[in-house]
Enzyme design. Structure first.
Site, mmCIF file in Angstrom:
data_model
loop_
_atom_site.group_PDB
_atom_site.id
_atom_site.type_symbol
_atom_site.label_atom_id
_atom_site.label_comp_id
_atom_site.label_asym_id
_atom_site.label_seq_id
_atom_site.Cartn_x
_atom_site.Cartn_y
_atom_site.Cartn_z
ATOM 1 C CB CYS A 190 47.985 39.304 36.170
ATOM 2 S SG CYS A 190 47.757 38.199 37.583
ATOM 3 C CG HIS A 299 52.464 36.756 37.458
ATOM 4 N ND1 HIS A 299 52.863 37.027 38.754
ATOM 5 C CD2 HIS A 299 51.109 36.967 37.433
ATOM 6 C CE1 HIS A 299 51.804 37.374 39.474
ATOM 7 N NE2 HIS A 299 50.734 37.355 38.695
#
Length: 394
Positions: A190, A299
């Protein structure tokens, strides 16, 4: 980035409004639509559209597709089902697969309930594609069994990413490498995905020499147990199950995954190795520090990148704003910049705090944010499936 002269607002419907706009031919579309929740406006009116999500208008060569989702009851598996529905992937038969203890349970897809089946039953059904999010060991065991049955596997674990015989794919960068013979396709980490989507247009123009990245990663990247730990701590429950060795609320943990002999974590080395493989350039130097923080929207990354050639900030912003999958949020006068709060449930990679590093030549600082369960996992996997279908590779 969209400008007012390229947009046309349509009437609101149940708290949403739609902006129609023309899209560049380079992303193979003539018209697109952005769906916006006007209860969550961002900054000034100029930037309100940045809370919008691109609606998929892709036309496929077939409208019949049998799909298995392996790990369908987990955080990412649930998100994959959501993204498949939202992007109107032409699922005509769905086979949710999970662990033996989950067989017979039901998952929801497009308002209907589907029973979880065993992997043996899923293979016997001969789906066109199986999207995996069940962990590395499960993928190592089951992905070859699906592939041997002629089923294309898109795997979200780390199991196949650095296998030299497997493609590691971010569609905006390297989907062109895929062929009909690729039966196991790896979905990158990710934190790597969002960084390379942002950096790719700049690498093409200036040539990246070195990347220094520090990440601030959501607890959702760990899984449901970590989300529960954070929520328990915020609610004053101190004796609940622990996903981490330490308290996560009101804390930052500078360890994601296990430590290796070189002092880096596996997560940090994933960013190093995967970046080079995806960008097809082993000469790029990458060093990373990855940190878990108590957020759930996505994130964030502080990226310092050194180029072979000099750049202008105006051109950098133009290249980023024109890049597929990237949204520039860089209006400092109105304090508009990427945050997990705004990236949550969006498919794009958001880039801001764009500024020159004055301490050395040809070096740029960026702040990059994306929803790790969507573009960092589920959306990227579904986009791979969309590409395969559109190219007649399924």
């Amino acid at each position: 980035m969209l400008t007012k002269d390229k947009t046309r607002s349509l009437p609101k419907t149940e708290g949403f409004f739609v902006i129609m706009f023309s899209m560049p031919d380079r992303i193979n579309a003539v018209q697109g639509a952005i769906l916006c929740d006007d209860s969550n406006k961002i900054g000034s009116s100029r930037f309100q559209f940045l809370r919008c999500s691109l609606l998929n208008k892709t036309k496929y060569k077939t409208n019949k597709m049998k799909v298995a989702v392996v790990g369908a009851t987990g955080l990412v598996g649930t998100k994959m089902l959501q993204v498949l529905a939202e992007r109107n992937f032409p699922v005509t038969e769905l086979y949710p697969v999970a662990s033996e203890r989950s067989i017979g349970k039901e998952v929801e897809f497009k308002g209907k309930q589907f029973k979880v089946v065993s992997y043996e039953d899923a293979i016997a059904a001969k789906p066109n594609v199986a999207i995996f999010s069940a962990g590395g060991s499960t993928s190592l065991e089951l992905a070859p069994k699906f592939a041997a049955a002629g089923i294309t596997v898109i795997d979200n674990s780390s199991a196949w990413r650095m296998d030299p015989t497997k493609k590691l794919v971010v569609p905006e960068l390297n989907a062109d490498a895929l062929t009909k013979d690729d039966k196991i396709i790896a979905n990158p980490n990710c934190s790597t995905i969002q960084m390379v989507v942002a950096l790719n247009p700049l690498h093409k123009r200036y040539g990246i020499k070195r990347i220094v990245v520090s990440t601030y990663q959501s607890v959702t990247g760990t899984g449901k147990k970590a989300v529960d730990q954070l929520n328990n701590e915020r609610n004053g429950i101190e004796d609940g199950p622990m996903a981490y060795k330490y308290r996560i609320d009101l804390n930052a943990i500078p360890q994601i995954d296990v430590f290796l002999d070189n002092g880096y974590t596996k997560e940090e080395m994933k960013m190093v190795n995967e970046t080079r493989k995806i960008m097809r350039d082993d000469n790029i130097k990458v060093t990373a520090t990855t940190v878990r923080i108590p957020v759930m929207g996505g994130h964030s990354e502080s990226v310092n990148v050194e180029f072979a050639e000099d750049f202008s900030l105006d051109e950098v912003k133009r290249l980023l704003s024109e890049a597929p999958g990237v949204v520039v949020q860089d209006d400092l006068s109105n304090q508009v910049y990427p945050m997990p709060l705004w990236a949550h449930e969006k498919d794009e990679v958001f880039v801001g705090r764009i500024r020159r590093d004055d301490t050395q030549p040809n070096t740029l600082n960026l702040w990059v944010v994306s929803d790790n369960l969507r573009k960092g996992a589920a959306t990227n996997a579904v986009q791979i499936a969309e590409y395969l279908l559109k190219q007649g590779l399924l």
